[in-house]
Design an enzyme around this catalytic site. Structure first.
Site, PDB file in Angstrom:
ATOM      1  N   SER A 140       9.202 -82.215 -12.470  1.00 39.14           N
ATOM      2  CA  SER A 140       8.332 -81.519 -11.708  1.00 39.14           C
ATOM      3  C   SER A 140       8.695 -82.281 -10.047  1.00 39.14           C
ATOM      4  O   SER A 140       9.357 -83.556  -9.196  1.00 39.14           O
ATOM      5  CB  SER A 140       6.993 -81.897 -12.337  1.00 39.14           C
ATOM      6  OG  SER A 140       5.951 -81.575 -10.639  1.00 39.14           O
ATOM      7  N   TYR A 163      -0.044 -88.450 -12.555  1.00 39.00           N
ATOM      8  CA  TYR A 163       0.559 -87.545 -12.472  1.00 39.00           C
ATOM      9  C   TYR A 163       1.743 -87.561 -11.919  1.00 39.00           C
ATOM     10  O   TYR A 163       3.298 -87.499 -12.978  1.00 39.00           O
ATOM     11  CB  TYR A 163       0.203 -85.788 -12.911  1.00 39.00           C
ATOM     12  CG  TYR A 163       1.380 -84.662 -13.147  1.00 39.00           C
ATOM     13  CD1 TYR A 163       1.541 -84.552 -14.659  1.00 39.00           C
ATOM     14  CD2 TYR A 163       2.407 -83.723 -12.118  1.00 39.00           C
ATOM     15  CE1 TYR A 163       2.960 -83.094 -15.119  1.00 39.00           C
ATOM     16  CE2 TYR A 163       3.128 -82.790 -12.737  1.00 39.00           C
ATOM     17  CZ  TYR A 163       3.329 -82.593 -14.134  1.00 39.00           C
ATOM     18  OH  TYR A 163       4.257 -81.587 -14.328  1.00 39.00           O
TER      19      TYR A 163
END
Length: 245
Positions: A140, A163
């Site tokens: 990501s 995350y």
């Protein structure tokens, strides 16, 4: 026929990536934590005329499950051409750097980082038998230290310490893996599928799973002159896709 294994492929981005590779003539193994979900995914693909798919029970957080999956695939093939480490979790939001618990970090890292290591190490022997092995780690852009340090970046204020840091760790693993395999035919890259509408983000994303699958599959299909050890995000750099670590 080339063969691919995709973790977490019974739904969403992984499922659509499987569809694209099947359309490209691959035999695709659908990694799924449950037989029910794996069977459902394969049935749906076959109903769409994509016959060369099978599910493999694979929980990336469970070493015994990974070992069993490797044994299962080894009984079906001695070669794996593509590994897409797609399985991932968010860990729930928000995630304050001061308030997130160690258990939250452990849970997310177990899937997003340790799961990738488990699977990659377990299947690397089959990949080495391929003349053009490819590893795609689904990362990501929020794992970029450079982008996260830029106050003008759209996700600068995202409260996702757990995350984000898991994807940063995954990126480093990608770099080191690519380095260790630098003098081989391997191509190893980290790819951001983009902010797409999935269960992962309660369907808040603005892109589609089809767009995400196109981005991921692009680096599963690159030729011998393609990049390795790269970090790519079409959303953040539409021209070359390459983004800073």
């Amino acid at each position: 026929m080339k063969k691919a294994l995709i973790t977490g492929a019974n739904k969403s981005i992984g499922f659509e990536t499987a569809r694209l590779l099947l359309q490209q003539g691959f035999y695709v193994y659908i990694g799924s934590r449950t037989a029910e979900n794996g069977e459902k995914a394969v049935a749906q693909l076959k109903a769409d005329g994509l016959e060369n798919a099978a599910y493999v029970l694979l929980d990336v957080t469970d070493s015994d499950s990974v070992t069993a999956a490797r044994k299962t695939l080894g009984e079906k093939t001695d070669t794996l051409d593509v590994l897409i480490n797609n399985a991932g979790i968010s860990g729930g939001m928000p995630q304050s750097a001061l308030d997130a618990t160690i258990d939250q970090f452990k849970e997310v890292y177990d899937t997003n980082v340790f799961g990738v290591v488990r699977v990659t190490q377990a299947f690397i022997d089959l990949l080495k038998n391929s003349p053009e092995p490819r590893i795609v780690n689904v990362s990501s852009s929020v794992g970029s230290l450079t982008l996260n340090s830029d106050p003008t970046w759209f996700a600068y204020d995202l409260n996702a310490s757990v995350y984000n840091s898991s994807k940063t760790a995954l990126n480093m693993y990608t770099v080191k893996l690519a380095y260790e395999l630098r003098n081989t035919a391997f191509r190893v890259n980290a790819v951001d599928p983009g902010y797409v509408a999935t269960d992962f983000n309660n369907h808040q994303g603005h892109g589609t799973v089809q767009q995400a699958a196109n981005r991921v599959s692009k680096y599963a299909l690159i030729g011998a002159d393609g990049p390795t050890g790269g970090y790519f995000s079409e959303e953040n750099n539409p021209e070359t896709w390459e983004i800073p670590w």
